[in-house]
Design a protein around this motif. Sequence first.
Motif: not given
Lengths: 306, 295
Positions: A248, B247, B227, B251, B230-231, A263, B234-235, A251, B237, A149, A143-145
């Motif tokens: 993303v 996910g 994915l 997060s 999961a994103g 966002f 993290f936001l 953020d 939502l 991180l 995952p990107v986050f």
Amino acid sequence: MVSYIIRRIFGALIVLLGVSIITFLLAYAVPADPARAIVGPHAPEYLVLQIRKQLGLDEPLPIQYIHYLGNILRGNLGTSYVLNQSVTSLIGQRIGATGLLAGLAFVFELIIGIPIGILTALRDRKLTDHVLSTGALIGISLPVFFVGLELMYWVGFRLGWLPIGGTGGILFAILPALTYAITGAAYYARLLKSSMIDVLNQDYIRTAKAKGASPLRVVMRHALRNALIPALTYAGTDVAALLGGVVVIEDIFGYSGVGQLAFQAIGNLDVPLIMGTVLFATVFVVIFNLIVDILYGIVDPRISYS
Amino acid sequence: MIQESLPLEASLVETIKDERPKFIHRFWKSGMTKLGVFLLLFLVLFSYVGPLIYRHSAINSHLLATDASPSAQFPLGTDSVGHNVLAQLMVGGQSSLEVGFAAAIVAMIFGTLYGMISGMAGGWVDTVMMRFVDILLSIPSIFILLFLNAVFQPNIFLMIFVLASTAWLGVSRLVRAEALTIKNQLYVEAAHAIGTRTLRIMVRYLFPNIIGTVLVASTFQVADAILYMAGLSFLGLGLPPPTPNWGGMLSDGMNYMFQNSWWLIYPPGLCILIAQVSINLIGDGLRNAIETRER
């Protein structure tokens, strides 16, 4: 060629018109009443009605859409309900930061993706190929986050080489851009690998080798130029993903760009700002795709436009 | 008329059936594909059989043992509200895998139908239907996902449709392109000539030819959906508590990165990684098996 470009521009305009209708309709799917959101939950009813009239929200939908479209064409995207500033100037303030981030992310993607693509094609089914392909697969699997991180923690915090977040110049854009590149470079690597293998099996490559051109020259001058064409097409598709990824990533790193703005707008159900940022991103995607399509014909004269 | 058409049709269906064992053989031949299948099988067993063996609640809070590092009592520690991380990981796998697969299946069905209809109809119907897809594809999908999740409070069921709402677009384009080529093949024209109805042509000739492409695309959609979910978590939502998902766990865990609570980060991270890698390997295997057929 000219008639093709004209037809493509016409198609792009239809897409943009469609996007404006869809964002407009989506904005009306919002259950919140914008007038109520502006005056607050305890304001008297007459104020709500007044604001609604002022914003033209009491008119029928098609009329409102025509007003909206007319305003867009004059470069007026409305005023943010929450931030109370014009959407155009809000986007304008942040466009530079996001442009830097997206551009740098694209460059990093190519810097990582192209060498991996070449090496895995040259060493197809050998150890180098397996190691690099596995690395690339892991890159797109995270995952990107998570990547963002971890980079922030290790490179920014533990090593202290780069700022862990915030905005301001290219140094602040490196980690966010790298985050996107790590999770996206594998697509370019894979495309390039398969097109490179195809090209390397062609007759003109054998001729070049037979004439005694050095292996490096054969790969870089003869093969790579043709093998890169499919990767170019992918860049058109990638740009929508890139702008989405930016939302993303901005953020994660607290990077104040258009993505972060979008966002926040979605979180606040700030309708004009949502519509403005979506429209902005889409215009960019459509124009970029148009350029890619036209470049495609220039780079590869074999393509015919009929 | 219809009586006469049957032997011809039967022989066409016969050739399609003949391909099946070879396809499975080609698919199963690759070591990487086998690895992918075993990894996915492992995750499925872990998520569905795991809770039957490791009988600990994923939802109970152990308030006297919050933020505990791994120990005999909690093999993967606890989180900030005292949830047993291992138990959560098992149950969390169920919702992650279910949402991923369900979203891909919904997208596959809708995208296939849409693409088939558009391609077979041709003319202005095709133009309008594909322009609509172009329009939606030019909006970065995260905007649509975020917007839908912000407006409607997501639950598992809604999350599936939200993720599918952008995933079907690519499928419909692929299917439509294949439908256009197959529509002009001689055997389809022959079928038309002997009076076969369009619906029957779609089901008997078009569908068997496109199912491979659709399957490959949809496999990768499963990975994408996991994915994206999961994103979205993290936001802020993502799926709401108490039902955990990988996910969401990852997060949440990232918030404790600076406290060195690695057991909150790497176990869910590894689960997502294994899911992605296995699904991608299976997708690659399917694609190779299908491309060999076409060569």
